[in-house]
Design a protein around this motif. Structure first.
Motif, PDB file in Angstrom:
ATOM      1  N   LEU A  36       0.124  -1.273  -0.446  1.00 51.46           N
ATOM      2  CA  LEU A  36      -0.227  -0.495   0.031  1.00 51.46           C
ATOM      3  C   LEU A  36       0.305   1.245  -0.231  1.00 51.46           C
ATOM      4  O   LEU A  36       0.570   2.082  -1.037  1.00 51.46           O
ATOM      5  N   VAL A  37       2.258   1.346   0.962  1.00 49.32           N
ATOM      6  CA  VAL A  37       3.487   2.527   0.778  1.00 49.32           C
ATOM      7  C   VAL A  37       3.811   2.408  -0.558  1.00 49.32           C
ATOM      8  O   VAL A  37       3.890   4.123  -0.740  1.00 49.32           O
ATOM      9  N   LEU A  38       4.016   0.896  -1.059  1.00 50.95           N
ATOM     10  CA  LEU A  38       4.641   1.617  -2.217  1.00 50.95           C
ATOM     11  C   LEU A  38       4.037   2.652  -3.811  1.00 50.95           C
ATOM     12  O   LEU A  38       3.936   2.952  -3.790  1.00 50.95           O
ATOM     13  N   VAL A  39       2.416   1.780  -3.278  1.00 48.27           N
ATOM     14  CA  VAL A  39       1.521   2.346  -4.621  1.00 48.27           C
ATOM     15  C   VAL A  39       1.268   3.489  -4.148  1.00 48.27           C
ATOM     16  O   VAL A  39       0.725   4.402  -5.377  1.00 48.27           O
ATOM     17  N   GLY A  40       0.984   4.141  -3.122  1.00 48.11           N
ATOM     18  CA  GLY A  40       0.502   5.612  -2.696  1.00 48.11           C
ATOM     19  C   GLY A  40       2.008   6.329  -2.899  1.00 48.11           C
ATOM     20  O   GLY A  40       1.866   7.948  -3.462  1.00 48.11           O
ATOM     21  N   LYS A  43       1.807   6.401  -6.806  1.00 46.72           N
ATOM     22  CA  LYS A  43       0.241   7.434  -7.762  1.00 46.72           C
ATOM     23  C   LYS A  43       0.913   8.975  -6.860  1.00 46.72           C
ATOM     24  O   LYS A  43       0.589   9.617  -8.160  1.00 46.72           O
ATOM     25  N   THR A  44       2.057   9.345  -6.001  1.00 46.11           N
ATOM     26  CA  THR A  44       2.215  10.895  -6.491  1.00 46.11           C
ATOM     27  C   THR A  44       3.123  10.845  -6.396  1.00 46.11           C
ATOM     28  O   THR A  44       3.440  12.121  -7.517  1.00 46.11           O
ATOM     29  N   LEU A  45       4.046  10.066  -6.577  1.00 42.66           N
ATOM     30  CA  LEU A  45       5.437  10.403  -7.994  1.00 42.66           C
ATOM     31  C   LEU A  45       4.959  10.876  -9.385  1.00 42.66           C
ATOM     32  O   LEU A  45       5.787  10.825 -10.195  1.00 42.66           O
ATOM     33  N   LEU A  46       4.552   9.675  -9.985  1.00 43.90           N
ATOM     34  CA  LEU A  46       4.293   9.863 -11.541  1.00 43.90           C
ATOM     35  C   LEU A  46       3.949  10.482 -11.938  1.00 43.90           C
ATOM     36  O   LEU A  46       4.063  11.804 -12.484  1.00 43.90           O
ATOM     37  N   PRO A  47       2.659  11.263 -11.477  1.00 47.08           N
ATOM     38  CA  PRO A  47       2.275  13.015 -11.668  1.00 47.08           C
ATOM     39  C   PRO A  47       3.063  13.968 -11.658  1.00 47.08           C
ATOM     40  O   PRO A  47       3.393  14.736 -12.828  1.00 47.08           O
TER      41      PRO A  47
END
Length: 68
Positions: A36-40, A43-47
């Motif tokens: 969950l932390v990795l997905v978060g 999701k934060t860094l890609l944009p």
């Protein structure tokens, strides 16, 4: 003389690992929280990375001298 199987000498490998038991639910829950932390983070860094590339492209297009 009877050998007691419950007595493990402290110099053996089994004696050092005897007290370190981690339950499976703790391993699975920590792995789930890690996912969950990795997905978060993704999701934060890609944009942010996409915006940085877009701004770099706009900057290079605006600073080039074109002669028609």
């Amino acid at each position: 003389m009877v050998i007691d199987p419950e007595v493990i000498p402290p110099s053996s490998d089994k004696g050092s690992r005897a007290g370190r038991y981690v339950p499976k639910w703790a391993i699975y829950s920590s792995a789930g929280i890690g996912v969950l932390v990795l997905v978060g983070l993704i999701k934060t860094l890609l944009p942010l990375i996409g915006m940085a590339f877009l701004l770099a492209f706009i900057w290079t297009q605006s600073t080039t001298n074109r002669r028609y």
